[in-house]
Design an enzyme around this catalytic site. Structure first.
Site, PDB file in Angstrom:
ATOM      1  N   ASP A   1      31.731  73.528  10.654  1.00 46.31           N
ATOM      2  CA  ASP A   1      31.469  72.158  11.037  1.00 46.31           C
ATOM      3  C   ASP A   1      29.895  72.037  11.272  1.00 46.31           C
ATOM      4  OD1 ASP A   1      34.124  71.663  11.029  1.00 46.31           O
ATOM      5  OD2 ASP A   1      34.418  71.567  13.147  1.00 46.31           O
ATOM      6  N   ALA A   2      29.187  72.917  11.674  1.00 45.19           N
ATOM      7  CA  ALA A   2      27.885  72.783  11.738  1.00 45.19           C
ATOM      8  C   ALA A   2      27.144  72.397  10.550  1.00 45.19           C
ATOM      9  CB  ALA A   2      27.299  73.922  12.516  1.00 45.19           C
TER      10      ALA A   2
ATOM     11  N   GLU B   1      60.774  62.406  -2.211  1.00 43.25           N
ATOM     12  CA  GLU B   1      59.404  62.655  -1.419  1.00 43.25           C
ATOM     13  C   GLU B   1      59.758  62.210  -0.108  1.00 43.25           C
ATOM     14  OE1 GLU B   1      56.218  60.908  -3.912  1.00 43.25           O
ATOM     15  OE2 GLU B   1      57.709  60.330  -4.975  1.00 43.25           O
TER      16      GLU B   1
ATOM     17  N   LYS C   1      59.244  59.746   2.963  1.00 41.47           N
ATOM     18  CA  LYS C   1      59.107  58.330   3.133  1.00 41.47           C
ATOM     19  C   LYS C   1      58.103  58.142   4.234  1.00 41.47           C
ATOM     20  CE  LYS C   1      60.700  53.728   3.025  1.00 41.47           C
ATOM     21  NZ  LYS C   1      60.022  53.167   4.091  1.00 41.47           N
TER      22      LYS C   1
ATOM     23  N   ASP D   1      55.964  56.740   7.311  1.00 42.25           N
ATOM     24  CA  ASP D   1      55.921  55.236   8.057  1.00 42.25           C
ATOM     25  C   ASP D   1      54.623  54.748   8.255  1.00 42.25           C
ATOM     26  OD1 ASP D   1      57.083  53.236   9.313  1.00 42.25           O
ATOM     27  OD2 ASP D   1      57.700  54.415  11.149  1.00 42.25           O
TER      28      ASP D   1
ATOM     29  N   ARG E   1      49.298  45.877   0.382  1.00 44.05           N
ATOM     30  CA  ARG E   1      50.419  45.480  -0.442  1.00 44.05           C
ATOM     31  C   ARG E   1      50.550  43.870  -0.330  1.00 44.05           C
ATOM     32  NH1 ARG E   1      55.584  43.731  -0.511  1.00 44.05           N
ATOM     33  NH2 ARG E   1      56.846  44.381  -2.151  1.00 44.05           N
TER      34      ARG E   1
ATOM     35  N   TYR F   1      51.146  58.493  -4.015  1.00 43.86           N
ATOM     36  CA  TYR F   1      52.394  58.533  -4.652  1.00 43.86           C
ATOM     37  C   TYR F   1      52.531  58.196  -5.944  1.00 43.86           C
ATOM     38  CZ  TYR F   1      53.573  54.304  -2.406  1.00 43.86           C
ATOM     39  OH  TYR F   1      53.716  53.283  -1.641  1.00 43.86           O
TER      40      TYR F   1
ATOM     41  N   LYS G   1      67.056  55.553   3.948  1.00 45.00           N
ATOM     42  CA  LYS G   1      66.768  55.402   5.429  1.00 45.00           C
ATOM     43  C   LYS G   1      67.324  56.188   6.593  1.00 45.00           C
ATOM     44  CE  LYS G   1      63.898  52.864   6.057  1.00 45.00           C
ATOM     45  NZ  LYS G   1      63.710  51.225   6.306  1.00 45.00           N
TER      46      LYS G   1
ATOM     47  N   CYS H   1      72.367  20.916  20.169  1.00 43.39           N
ATOM     48  CA  CYS H   1      71.030  21.730  19.628  1.00 43.39           C
ATOM     49  C   CYS H   1      69.996  21.729  20.730  1.00 43.39           C
ATOM     50  CB  CYS H   1      70.344  20.783  18.527  1.00 43.39           C
ATOM     51  SG  CYS H   1      68.887  21.362  17.815  1.00 43.39           S
TER      52      CYS H   1
ATOM     53  N   CYS I   1      66.672  19.580  19.810  1.00 43.25           N
ATOM     54  CA  CYS I   1      66.825  17.848  19.727  1.00 43.25           C
ATOM     55  C   CYS I   1      67.981  17.268  20.402  1.00 43.25           C
ATOM     56  CB  CYS I   1      66.845  17.486  18.261  1.00 43.25           C
ATOM     57  SG  CYS I   1      68.300  18.055  17.505  1.00 43.25           S
TER      58      CYS I   1
ATOM     59  N   CYS J   1      72.564  22.178  13.436  1.00 45.67           N
ATOM     60  CA  CYS J   1      72.252  20.876  13.958  1.00 45.67           C
ATOM     61  C   CYS J   1      71.933  20.189  12.520  1.00 45.67           C
ATOM     62  CB  CYS J   1      70.866  21.089  14.602  1.00 45.67           C
ATOM     63  SG  CYS J   1      70.177  19.643  14.793  1.00 45.67           S
TER      64      CYS J   1
ATOM     65  N   CYS K   1      65.218  16.662  13.449  1.00 42.81           N
ATOM     66  CA  CYS K   1      65.310  17.774  14.413  1.00 42.81           C
ATOM     67  C   CYS K   1      63.673  18.320  14.276  1.00 42.81           C
ATOM     68  CB  CYS K   1      66.246  18.800  14.330  1.00 42.81           C
ATOM     69  SG  CYS K   1      66.161  20.365  15.246  1.00 42.81           S
TER      70      CYS K   1
END
Length: 668
Positions: free
Chosen positions: A34-35, A113, A115, A117, A136, A222, A311, A405, A408, A423, A428
């Site tokens: 990293d240095a 593949e 999915k 989240d 999107r 993807y 899913k 309702c 209303c 209704c 309304c």
């Protein structure tokens, strides 16, 4: 240091830092400490500070974020970002596989593949340089979040080849970053994010890109926008390898599956191993591998027929029903919602659950005070599964349905053959509000800035009574309202003004005619072309349109028979709202076009146009472009280094043009 030497050093530092970042963030295999990276980055930053003319768009220093933005611009996707149909069990997947086999035979395979989240994104590169990134949105129009996406370290700012390409992927927040972020927010007394997906979405929509940079987001790429064959690729599996080669972060946990049983085995594996991943997934995406097969299968209005998202089964939780709330929709349907004792479910806190309708409440005998099992349907909408009768308190009584309702006070009725109660009062206030919100929504007139609160404020202050009133609003009047101000008022009026130019199908959908969804609105607008003709259409004329049934046709005719509907259209016309269809009529052939009604195949490398540009021009002139040569092919356009497709065309005696002849025909 001389200017030439300085330029050379900047180029060298850019190259090294991109190489080291790719190894660290994409390959997960650091090649320097990293240095060393930090030292080189500091050197580059000091040079750029002294010589700002040497700051290039792909400089690694541009990942830290810049000045806050005032807002996000809209981006029209060159290629629509389609959503996927869902599968929830083995039966759904086998049905999907059966339809594929019926359509294209049995010589196909799948790519599976994970999915992710997160939030779907689109990245555009010109000559290998990252130039634009977008959300999107509604699939057709998203928001320009280029500045924020540049802060994500695994998104390459320069590709390994100078290609012009648009790629699709998912931006997400790793579990570790999510836990650290919520820990920090808790210490600061801030509201916690419910889950990594919400945190990622919120981070990418920050107007201050420095906040995005601090959130440690990541991506998986993807797919590409447009025709994969333009890059010499014939399948999805090859495309993923190509994206990896270009420098994108592509998920390694993917598999080529020869049968649906292989797909089910892949799903079973990741259903078990899902908790061990450093990021959240909510399912498995299954795609037909070869592009020729994808093209043959085609797409619906919303989703491709060659792909599906499985899913994972919904997570369940136990809680109590505290109350039942009723809301009025734009068509007058009054819908019940269970108010729950807050409970954690599938990564978020749930305090409301859909009850759908009166019948469901009766069928499940849901009572206030009941202990119930809830789950998320498709991991999105909380629902009550069942009542735990053993834990029902003594003295509870069956829930009494409302008679009037809630908005209303009008009497609620239940129309024959419907499960909903309604209704039917056209005045309304709740229906009017919901109708205006629908009219302004993305897929309808897309009036940016006209959200729920502003709509309700305009109605409350009597600035509007219907959607036509929107087009007569004035900036000075709006600026007097609470929460508006001159800038917000100007932006809203400008957005309303822009919506006047929308094509007819958006207006037709926005009117909220019962049973008329986006697809039906487009089919009707495409057929009749003007609002005047639609208003005079008969049921018989409407039913003659493919996919328009009796119910939709009768609903359209009934709507325009009402005098208030005709008055509304008259006022919209007076305001200058477009009343004509602006798209091309399906199947319409372009007069005198050499491509009209023809099936065309592009092969080889084109010098003067990209493959996608050539395809777009052919389609504009009435032709259809496919990816494989067959007896149905009418014309093959062959660029440099054309291969097997050209050979097959010659064997079949199909007409072949070179690029020069193709360009000549386009210029006629």
């Amino acid at each position: 240091m001389k200017d030439k030497e300085l330029e050379k050093r900047v180029a060298e530092l850019n190259k090294l830092l991109h190489e080291y970042a790719h190894a660290y963030y994409v390959l997960d295999n650091p090649i320097v400490p990293d240095a060393v990276y930090d030292q080189l980055m500091q050197e580059l930053m000091e040079i750029e500070k002294e010589h700002p003319e040497l700051i290039y768009p792909d400089s690694p220093t541009q990942r830290v974020g810049g000045k806050p933005l005032e807002g996000f611009n809209k981006v029209t996707h060159r290629y629509p970002m389609l959503s996927l149909s869902n599968a929830f069990n083995e039966e759904d997947l086998r049905d999907f596989d059966r339809k594929i086999r019926q359509a294209i035979g049995d010589k196909y395979n799948y790519v599976c593949e994970l999915k992710i989240d997160g939030l779907a994104i689109s990245l555009r590169y010109e000559n290998g340089i990252f130039v634009q990134g977008a959300t999107r949105g509604d699939g057709a129009v998203g928001e320009d979040i280029t500045v924020n996406l540049k802060t994500i370290k695994d998104i390459p700012l320069r590709l390994k080849e100078p290609v012009t390409i648009e790629v699709r992927g998912e931006a997400y927040m790793p579990k570790k970053s999510f836990m650290e972020l919520n820990r920090e927010r808790e210490q600061n007394g801030e509201e916690l994010f419910a889950n990594p997906r919400n945190a990622a979405a919120g981070s990418l929509r920050q107007l201050d890109s420095k906040i995005t940079a601090s959130r440690n987001l990541a991506t998986f790429i993807y797919g590409i926008g447009g025709d994969g064959e333009a890059y010499g690729i014939d399948s999805h599996a090859e495309m993923l390898d190509y994206l990896e080669f270009l420098g994108f972060h592509v998920n390694k946990e993917r598999a080529l599956c020869e049968t649906i049983d292989d797909v089910l085995a892949f799903i079973k594996k990741w259903t078990t191993e899902r908790p061990n991943l450093p990021y959240e997934i909510d399912g498995i995406v299954i795609k037909v591998n070869r592009y020729a097969h994808q093209e043959e299968l085609g797409t619906t209005v919303k989703s491709p027929r060659w792909a599906i998202a499985y899913k994972f089964p919904a997570e369940e939780a136990i809680t109590k029903v505290l109350d039942i709330d009723w809301t009025v929709g734009r068509t007058g349907v009054v819908t019940p919602t269970a108010i729950l004792e807050p409970v954690k479910l599938a990564g978020s806190i749930v305090s409301r659950a859909s009850l759908h309708n009166e019948d469901l409440i009766r069928e499940k005998d849901i009572r206030i005070g009941d202990t119930v099992i809830v789950h998320k349907a498709g991991d999105i909408i909380p629902e009550v599964v069942r009542v735990i009768l053993e834990q029902r308190p003594e003295g509870t009584v069956p829930y009494e349905m409302p008679k009037t309702c809630p908005a209303c006070g009008s009497e609620l009725i239940r129309i024959d053959d419907e499960v909903a109660i309604r209704c039917v009062n056209p005045a309304c206030p709740a229906q009017i509000a919901e109708g205006i919100k629908h009219f302004a929504s993305r897929n309808a007139m897309n009036i940016d800035g006209l959200g729920d609160k502003i709509t309700e404020l305009l109605l409350k202050e009597n600035y509007i009574r219907d959607v036509a009133d929107l087009y007569f609003l004035k900036v000075d009047e709006l600026a007097k309202l609470d929460r508006m101000g001159q800038l917000s008022a100007t932006n809203l009026v400008n957005a309303i003004e822009r919506s006047k130019e929308n094509s007819l199908e958006r207006l037709l959908f926005g009117l909220g005619i019962r049973h008329v969804g986006e697809k039906a609105a487009k089919l009707i607008a495409e057929e009749f072309e003007t609002m005047d003709r639609i208003m005079e259409a008969t049921v018989e004329e409407l039913v003659a349109i493919h996919e328009i049934g009796e119910k939709i046709a009768q609903s359209v005719v009934s709507y325009f028979e009402k005098e208030e509907a005709r008055q509304l259209i008259a006022r919209l016309k007076e305001a200058g709202v477009n009343m004509a269809y602006k798209g091309k009529k399906a199947g319409a052939e372009i007069a005198d076009s050499p491509f009209a009604g023809k099936t065309v195949v592009l092969t080889g490398k084109l010098e003067r146009l990209t493959r996608n540009e050539a395809k777009a021009k052919i389609e504009e002139l009435g032709g259809k472009v496919t990816g494989s040569v067959s007896k149905k092919t009418d014309l093959v356009i062959a660029g440099a280094d054309a291969g097997s497709k050209l050979t097959k065309a010659q064997e079949l005696g199909i007409e072949v043009w070179d690029e020069n002849r193709f360009i000549e025909q386009l210029e006629k």
